[in-house]
Design an enzyme around this catalytic site. Structure first.
Site, PDB file in Angstrom:
ATOM      1  CG  ASP A 404      -1.930   0.937   1.317  1.00 56.09           C
ATOM      2  OD1 ASP A 404      -2.241   1.623   0.349  1.00 56.09           O
ATOM      3  OD2 ASP A 404      -2.065   1.692   2.703  1.00 56.09           O
ATOM      4  CB  THR A 406      -1.687   6.344   2.162  1.00 61.14           C
ATOM      5  OG1 THR A 406      -1.944   6.690   0.740  1.00 61.14           O
ATOM      6  CG2 THR A 406      -1.900   7.399   3.126  1.00 61.14           C
ATOM      7  CD  GLU A 522     -11.672  14.986   7.932  1.00 57.93           C
ATOM      8  OE1 GLU A 522     -12.154  14.529   8.954  1.00 57.93           O
ATOM      9  OE2 GLU A 522     -12.689  15.013   7.094  1.00 57.93           O
ATOM     10  CG  PHE A 564     -13.851  10.658   2.494  1.00 54.89           C
ATOM     11  CD1 PHE A 564     -13.574  11.277   1.566  1.00 54.89           C
ATOM     12  CD2 PHE A 564     -13.329   9.278   3.200  1.00 54.89           C
ATOM     13  CE1 PHE A 564     -12.554  11.018   0.888  1.00 54.89           C
ATOM     14  CE2 PHE A 564     -12.256   8.869   2.002  1.00 54.89           C
ATOM     15  CZ  PHE A 564     -11.894   9.795   1.033  1.00 54.89           C
ATOM     16  CG  ASP A 700      -2.625   9.274  -3.260  1.00 54.66           C
ATOM     17  OD1 ASP A 700      -3.333  10.118  -3.694  1.00 54.66           O
ATOM     18  OD2 ASP A 700      -2.045   9.391  -2.229  1.00 54.66           O
ATOM     19  CE  LYS A 820      -5.272  -0.547  -2.339  1.00 52.99           C
ATOM     20  NZ  LYS A 820      -4.648  -0.049  -1.171  1.00 52.99           N
ATOM     21  CG  ASP A 841      -1.630   1.750   7.007  1.00 53.57           C
ATOM     22  OD1 ASP A 841      -1.970   1.667   5.804  1.00 53.57           O
ATOM     23  OD2 ASP A 841      -1.739   2.974   7.667  1.00 53.57           O
ATOM     24  CG  ASN A 844      -7.172   1.146   2.096  1.00 56.45           C
ATOM     25  OD1 ASN A 844      -6.630   0.872   2.913  1.00 56.45           O
ATOM     26  ND2 ASN A 844      -6.976   2.115   1.283  1.00 56.45           N
ATOM     27  CG  ASP A 845      -3.843  -1.446   2.831  1.00 57.33           C
ATOM     28  OD1 ASP A 845      -4.179  -1.200   1.570  1.00 57.33           O
ATOM     29  OD2 ASP A 845      -3.556  -0.813   3.402  1.00 57.33           O
TER      30      ASP A 845
END
Lengths: 1156, 374
Positions: A404, A406, A522, A564, A700, A820, A841, A844-845
């Site tokens: 990943d 980020t 944020e 979000f 990203d 992914k 981390d 989403n992974d």
């Protein structure tokens, strides 16, 4: 559980009962006449598997369901039933040992579970019943009970929050024990519930229990004085999960909706899919070979036995008559039992103890990962975590690394760098000192005034201050949190060395203020706004307060938050200013904002965004929209309606969001820097050096991801990039599909066909040929994977895969989590089924972590979901290097050696026994005594190999870390392929033959003592066995490169134990033995000089080839490895690597500015 | 089948999953923030000896092994060659053989023993103690059915086992309703040929050579493992209620009626027989001919007569019977194998040492020459 499965099966029927109705406080609602209290399960958590009564049968059943145990049980039963050469004890004892140990282990674990269950189930909680507060045990809570929970208590079941002691109807919760996220989350009471819970009459309709922790839909009907019931929507923000802890709130009351095994926590603790390592597959293959050997040995012996018996006088000589029963048995039945007997005699070739040893090695070996202090991270005060010990050796076999970006390659530690308002650029830190940045009122502001209109500026800053879900941490919180908050700030601001100075310069206000948010972007944005003079003061009862430049407090009523999500890639808030204007602020990725704003504004800003992105910053665009009263009313109604929906709520909400977020005007863009992880580049370089292919899978933007890749040295200056993205696919006059087709063919030609054939084991980064980097984005990928026609689909996939496999590094950007996993799966199932590793981390992974052979979680900032689903978790990316290059390598070498050695030592154990059959009339006479047969694998030879497989370092850890190329030597399962297996098998055969025939020649004249007395068959077996035990142990000693005192102790101890045991065993007439076969056999053997001489000779002769091999293999020995290391250090600078060197010199601070 | 077996075998993962679940229920799990101990063991940094086998270290070893093994081998070979051994087959297969008639006319029921005698000549005198063996060929004493067909408790003098022998003894467990002592196939097939040796001196007179029948069995067998029931007092009474093995001519308590220390279960011929041989061709110690004095040889060279009481049939299973006379050295009986093996291995080691030395020398030269340009 069963019911749930059934329900899933009978999906159609289930539709109707898709929701459950809960009567708050068990009070029937006025409109439901026949109030039938629905049946739900009680609040007892049962994680234990057994009770005292069913433990024995159930556990035994479970254990014998494993085929290995079953196999040994069958062997045991054959021994009991059929007249076999070895007593049932020989295989029964090890089996009993294994079964008992496993049963004890499982029993202990279950006892722990019982204890834990009881702790939870017997915990006293307060329940409000008929106006009284009753203390009762947690397990007695029923759905519908109103439960009171005090601060720092954990919730006993899933509750809907009805009442909080806080004024703003919120409460704070930490879910540390659920998902490891220790930050405080805010939960809200259901609006409009009465303060007096006794008179509250309400029903809750909610979905049936489901395991997703972050999803909940429900609806509450509140009945007031016969009015039309009020309906309120319930979401995850109203649901308090069992296992979470109440924080910062004195007490709350809530109504139980899910209890016991139906709570989300309980539903989440159901096992993950099992992963199996390649080593295990190799073992299976070898096992098959040995099973074949076993069966063929038995067949050969059976056949020869009957051939031999056919000769006259052999079958039943006068001195050795058969019993009546033997004479009576049918010939074919006799053949069959003979076959079984031979199987039993040779069954030690597949030893029970191997499974135990492998299991122990894995279990104990994994402790070295948790114990490694190099994996300890001072920031989070945690070390590595091992969730499974089954895959240790897989760490040494990784071929593809999917990472990943980020939070993995980068720190996910955001810092506000600059913004662009209305096309003018505002750089927060110009080349001047840090302090400049803090004098918000003069420095940047003066520049602001020169560049954009003041109103635009302030609008932009207000947008930054309002459009987020950040909470302000209160100063009244306990000290620990305060420190956390401060840490956050320091992380955010003081990175460049003089962090302390900045700290000092911070205003008190700022120092007291800690921000909590789910996303670090944020916080960076809010802090950025703070530097320009707009400070977010907090959210109080739906009112957001902002301290503006003139130190006035502005108040905005927060009307809606449009959350979000990764699909929309944007979020919005709708607020009402004190002047009464209703405003919508939206921020999000450029790709999702640009189509929704007026196009004439886009171009000016796009320039900045793209420039920022290429510099590796994360960019967000900010837009706003003034809502008219009509528009707002419409949006408000739409949102409310969607939120109340019980079914497809997500889709409905999404539709409304999309409808509201249109026609906005763009105000500006922000750039936030995400720093690279410590040693990210070095780690990546080491991985590539070790022959692994690194793929970056990120959600990203391409530009940002690309620059990260350059910074991590995945791409280098010489790398030719092959790009397959929406940008390259967009062609004026052709369809995308055609273009895709052409590009794929073109790239394939370049990267695959024109490339020189890659030599085995040598990867491209060392060859002088052109390096290729491949970039693909989510949209193009989905075109490749889900192409319209089937034939082209598989063809595209193949082309794509081949291109990717020929590239140094692959970057996949704009990936959805599922994509992914799709990519990982595609590579995993490609030709040669390479071993894949995913590291990530965030939530989403998770999909790719679960999909890959080895999943690694980073204990990062995005919560603990990745860690929970991973096989191994490490605090930082840099630890991956040691985990793979050192630990993985060693584990692989250890277990591979363990497996080969086990097969070898059992082959040369059983082979003499097989050969003996040719000299004893194929009568299944064992060569060794039963005690030796039983103890060989359990006591005499098990400990040295176990110690070896835990402690061996054939190359020391430092060298492994410095020399990544060493990893390639064990790539592709090098030590467990057929060649080494053949080598070990031949070695075992050689030893077995040598042992047997060496002693056979000696026994040509069995008068071996100086008093003329002769030795018998048990002496023969004992001599062979002594040679055997010494040889296999010394063989291991020869292989041991790392002699710690434990190795010494265990190796010499085993041999000493063998001698001691043999004396002991032969020294006493054992009353429980029917035959005293070994009585003084060993001692007599030692009194014979010839026996000594033959033992020494045979041991030496068996080890001779081994020693020779070691010497002749010298150039590849460890000695030269050290040399190699020196060479590579010296020669490294002028080697092909030199092109990488200047990059290595770069420091972290300028990584971000690395441009192509 | 096995493929699947590994998959599910001893997989701890399932349990692990449950375990972590339990820890979760418990709420406060173990304190994970603890820093790992910095001990040498946990960091895998235990001080270790890292031997590296190179030509340099192995070379001397090869030479040393060679230098030790070759003399030992020569010593063994010479010793083995110095052992005098004489072997004579008296089975009587050949019609010219003296025992042909006995072998042909063998019958279990005959009451009068058949005797035959063979002449042989010793070319060389046998010095020191001479050991007399009988050898059997194609006799599977190591057959499983045979090996297990004995009752060690009975042989150890256990009175209950005497009356109720182990099931393993079948079909030689009972005879005519009485338990057999000693039971089992091994005991039943006790070698019962009687061998006598006569020296024919220059005058042609036969001089009987005294044969010692004690000291032929393992000491521990004779004194611990084998015991008569009721001690050694009155064996006839002790064995009352038992039957003799079917193939025996006399009961066990009449094996050596003259010597109570060699009678019953502790008869040494019996004990020697009960130690089953390893291979189908074997020899067993029969008698010892003790040396008379240091000056005269125990068995001078010359003509001898071997008188055989032929009781033991072997032709039915194509077996052979031999009588072996042998002297003994410190390494036991004659066996050139060890000597040859030691000489061979020693020479191989020495040879390899030389080869390695050459290789080592060359390799080192190459290595240093390669290093110079750097």
């Amino acid at each position: 559980m069963l019911r749930r499965r059934l329900n899933r099966l009978l999906g159609g029927d289930e539709r109707r009962v898709d929701s459950r109705t809960v009567y708050v406080g068990h009070r029937s609602s006025p409109d439901s006449e026949g109030f039938i209290p629905p049946k739900f399960c009680d609040n007892r958590i049962v994680s234990s598997k057994y009770t005292v009564w069913n433990f024995l049968p159930k556990n035994l059943f479970e254990q014998f369901r494993r085929i290995a145990n079953f196999y040994f049980l069958i062997i045991f039963l054959v021994q009991v039933i059929v007249d076999t050469p070895t007593s049932p004890v020989t295989s029964g004892l090890p089996l009993f040992f294994v079964i008992t140990v496993t049963a004890i282990k499982q029993g202990y674990e279950d006892w722990l579970r019982h204890k834990a269950d009881n702790e939870v189930n017997k915990y006293l909680v307060t329940v409000l019943e008929d106006g009284q507060r009753i203390r009762k045990e947690s397990e007695k809570i029923k759905v519908g009970d109103v439960v009171e929970v005090e601060e720092d208590e954990t919730f006993p079941c899933d509750l809907i929050l009805l009442q909080s002691s806080r004024d703003d109807d919120t409460c704070f919760v930490t879910t540390a024990s659920l998902d490891g996220e220790s930050n405080h989350k805010t939960h809200y009471t259901v609006p409009d519930t009465e303060k007096d819970l006794e008179s509250l009459s309400a029903t809750i309709e909610c979905e049936q229990p489901q395991p997703d922790l972050y999803k909940f839909v429900g609806r509450m009907h509140i009945y007031k004085n016969n009015q039309e019931p009020i309906v309120r929507s319930l979401g995850p923000e109203n649901l308090l999960l069992k296992g979470a802890t109440l924080k910062n709130t004195q007490k709350i009351c809530g109504v139980a909706v899910y209890t016991g095994m139906e709570t989300k926590m309980a539903l989440n603790y159901q096992g993950k899919s099992q992963k199996r390592s390649v080593v295990e597959k190799s073992i299976n293959a070898f096992l098959l070979v040995y099973l074949c050997i076993l069966v063929s040995k038995a067949l050969v012996c059976t056949t020869l036995k009957y051939v031999w018996q056919g000769k006259p006088g052999q079958d039943e000589p006068w001195y050795n008559e058969k019993t009546q029963r033997e004479k009576d048995t049918n010939l074919y039945l006799k053949m069959f039992t003979d076959f079984l007997s031979f199987m039993v005699l040779f069954n030690f070739i597949i030893p029970v103890s191997m499974y135990v040893t492998v299991e122990m090695q894995k279990f104990l070996g994994s402790f070295f990962i948790t114990w490694d202090k190099d994996f300890f991270d001072n920031e989070i005060k945690e070390g590595a975590l091992v969730n499974t010990s089954d895959l240790n050796e897989e760490l040494g076999q990784v071929e593809y690394v999917f990472t990943d970006k980020t939070g993995t390659l980068t720190q996910n530690n955001m810092e506000f760098i600059e913004c662009c308002i209305d096309g003018f650029q505002y750089k927060h830190r110009d080349a001047s000192s840090e302090l400049d940045g803090f004098c918000v009122t003069d420095g940047p502001v003066s520049k602001l005034q020169q560049k954009a209109g003041r109103e635009k500026e302030e609008l932009f800053l207000r947008a930054l201050c309002l459009c987020h879900t950040v909470q302000v941490k209160e100063s009244t919180e306990p000290c620990l949190d305060q420190v956390d908050g401060l840490n956050n700030q320091v992380d955010g601001l003081g990175i460049d060395g003089d962090g302390l100075g900045i700290d000092g310069a911070l205003s008190h206000l700022e120092e007291q203020r800690g921000f909590i948010a789910s996303s670090p972007d944020e916080i960076a944005l809010v802090k950025g706004a703070m530097r320009y003079g707009f400070t977010f003061l907090g959210l109080e009862s739906k009112t957001m307060k902002i301290l503006n430049r003139n130190n006035d407090v502005e108040r905005y009523e927060l009307l809606h938050v449009l959350n979000f999500d990764p699909v929309r890639r944007r979020m919005s808030v709708i607020v009402r200013s004190s002047s009464g204007d209703t405003l919508l602020f939206c921020k999000g990725a450029d790709s999702s904002i640009f189509p929704r704003v007026r196009q004439e504004e886009v171009e000016r800003i796009r320039l900045h965004v793209e420039r920022n992105a290429t510099e590796g910053y994360r960019t967000l665009c900010v837009a706003y929209k003034l809502l008219s009263a009509g528009e707002y009313a419409q949006a408000d109604a739409g949102l409310r309606e969607a939120r109340l929906a019980l079914q497809d709520r997500e889709e409905k909400l999404m539709a409304v969001y999309n409808q509201v977020e249109t026609g906005m005007s763009l105000i500006g863009a922000t750039a936030v820097e995400d720093r690279l992880q410590e040693e990210a580049a070095e780690t990546m370089e080491a991985l590539q050096g070790a022959g692994m292919k690194v793929w970056v899978l990120t959600g990203d933007k391409m530009e940002t991801a690309k620059s990260t890749c350059y910074a991590c040295r995945l791409f280098q200056k010489s790398t030719e990039l092959l790009e397959l993205t929406v940008r390259t696919l967009d062609d004026e006059n052709r369809r995308r599909e055609e273009k895709l087709h052409d590009l794929l063919l073109d790239y394939h030609k370049k990267a695959v066909q024109d490339a020189p054939p890659v030599k085995e084991g040598v990867t491209r980064s060392w060859s002088s040929s052109q390096d290729y980097g491949f970039i693909v984005d989510g949209a193009s990928l989905s075109m490749i994977l889900n192409s319209s026609s089937d034939s082209s689909n598989s063809r595209y996939k193949n082309l794509f895969l081949q291109i990717c496999q020929n590239c140094t590094a692959v970057l996949c950007c704009r990936m959805a989590p599922l994509q992914k996993a799709q990519i990982v799966k595609m590579v995993k199932n490609s030709k040669g089924s390479p071993i894949t590793l995913s590291i990530g981390d965030g939530a989403n992974d998770v999909s790719m972590i679960l999909e890959a052979h080895v999943g690694i979680g980073i204990k990062g900032k995005e919560g603990r979901q990745a860690v929970r689903n991973s096989d191994y978790a490490i605090p930082k990316l840099k630890h991956l290097k040691k985990l793979l290059l050192a630990h993985g390598h060693l584990y692989y070498v250890r277990i591979a050696h363990l497996v080969q050695y086990f097969f070898y030592k059992n082959l040369c154990f059983i082979l003499p026994q097989f050969l003996y059959q040719f000299f004893c009339g194929y009568s299944q006479q064992p060569l060794y005594d039963a005690a030796y047969l039983t103890m060989y694998n359990i006591c005499f030879t098990s400990m040295p190999i176990l110690a070896y497989s835990l402690l061996e370092q054939h190359i020391c850890i430092e060298v492994l870390l410095d020399n990544a190329t060493l990893y390639r030597e064990i790539a592709k399962n090098a030590m467990l392929r057929w060649r080494p297996f053949l080598y070990w098998t031949v070695l075992g055969l050689f030893h077995g033959l040598l042992f047997f025939f060496g002693v056979w020649y000696l026994f040509y004249n069995p008068a071996l003592q100086d008093n003329g007395q002769v030795f018998g068959n048990w002496s023969y077996g004992t001599i062979v066995f002594t040679v055997l035990v010494f040889t296999v142990t010394l063989k291991l000693a020869l292989d041991t490169r790392h002699w710690t005192w434990i190795n010494h102790f265990v190796i010499w101890g085993s041999l000493a134990f063998y001698v001691f045991f043999s004396f002991f065993w032969g020294g006493i007439i054992w009353p429980f033995l029917s035959q005293q076969r070994l009585y003084f056999v060993f001692a007599n053997m030692l009194s014979s000089v010839s026996a000594w001489l033959v033992i020494i000779l045979l041991i030496l002769l068996s080890l001779l080839p081994e020693i020779l091999l070691v010497v002749f293999r010298k150039p590849r020995g460890p000695h030269s490895r050290q040399k190699e290391l020196v060479d590579s250090r010296v020669g490294g600078l002028q080697s092909p690597r030199s092109s990488a060197r200047p990059l290595l010199m770069r420091t972290f601070s300028d990584e971000s500015s690395t441009v192509i | 089948m096995i493929t699947a077996m590994m998959a599910s075998s001893y997989n701890a993962k399932e349990e692990d999953g449950h375990h972590s679940g339990a820890a979760g229920h418990g709420g406060a799990g173990a304190d994970k923030s603890r820093k790992p101990d910095n001990t040498a063991f946990k960091q895998q940094r235990l001080p270790a000896w890292q031997p590296i086998l190179t030509a340099g270290t192995v070379l001397p070893a090869f030479f040393v092994i060679g230098l030790i093994f070759i003399p030992i081998g020569i010593g063994l070979y010479v010793t083995s060659n110095n052992i005098k051994e004489f072997e004579i087959d008296y089975t009587g297969v050949d019609s010219k053989s003296e025992c042909y008639a006995c072998a042909r006319n063998f019958s279990w029921n005959s009451t009068t023993p058949c005797t035959c005698s063979m002449n042989f000549t010793l070319e060389q005198p046998f010095e020191s103690n001479v050991f007399m063996y009988y050898g059997l060929s194609n006799f599977y004493q190591n057959h499983r059915r045979y090996v297990k067909s004995r009752d060690d408790s009975q042989l150890n003098g256990d009175p209950t086992a005497l009356k109720d022998p182990s099931k393993e003894c079948e079909p030689y467990r009972t005879s005519e309703g009485l338990p057999i002592a000693p039971c089992g196939a091994i005991a039943n097939s006790l070698f019962n040929d009687t061998l006598e040796l006569h020296y024919v001196d220059s005058n042609g007179t036969k001089v009987e050579i005294p044969l010692v029948k004690k000291g032929i069995a393992w000491w521990t067998d004779k004194h611990v493992k084998f015991r008569n029931p009721n001690g050694n007092t009155n064996l006839t009474v002790a064995f009352q209620g038992t039957s003799k093995p079917v193939n025996w001519g006399k009961p066990v308590y009449e094996l050596d009626p003259l010597d109570p220390e060699n009678n019953g279960f502790i008869n040494e011929d019996f004990i020697v027989w009960m130690r089953t041989a390893a291979l189908p061709t074997f020899r067993k110690l029969y008698r010892i001919i003790q040396k008379k004095s240091s000056t005269t040889p125990t068995l001078p060279s010359g003509r001898y007569i071997l008188s055989i009481t032929y009781n033991y049939p072997v032709l039915s299973f194509d077996g052979r019977k031999r009588m072996i006379l042998s002297t003994i050295s410190w390494m036991g009986g004659k066996n050139p194998f060890l000597g040859i093996a030691y000489i061979t291995v020693g020479s191989i080691c020495f040879f390899l040492g030389v080869v390695l030395l050459i290789i080592h020398h060359k390799y080192d030269n190459r290595n240093t020459s390669a290093d110079i340009p750097n």
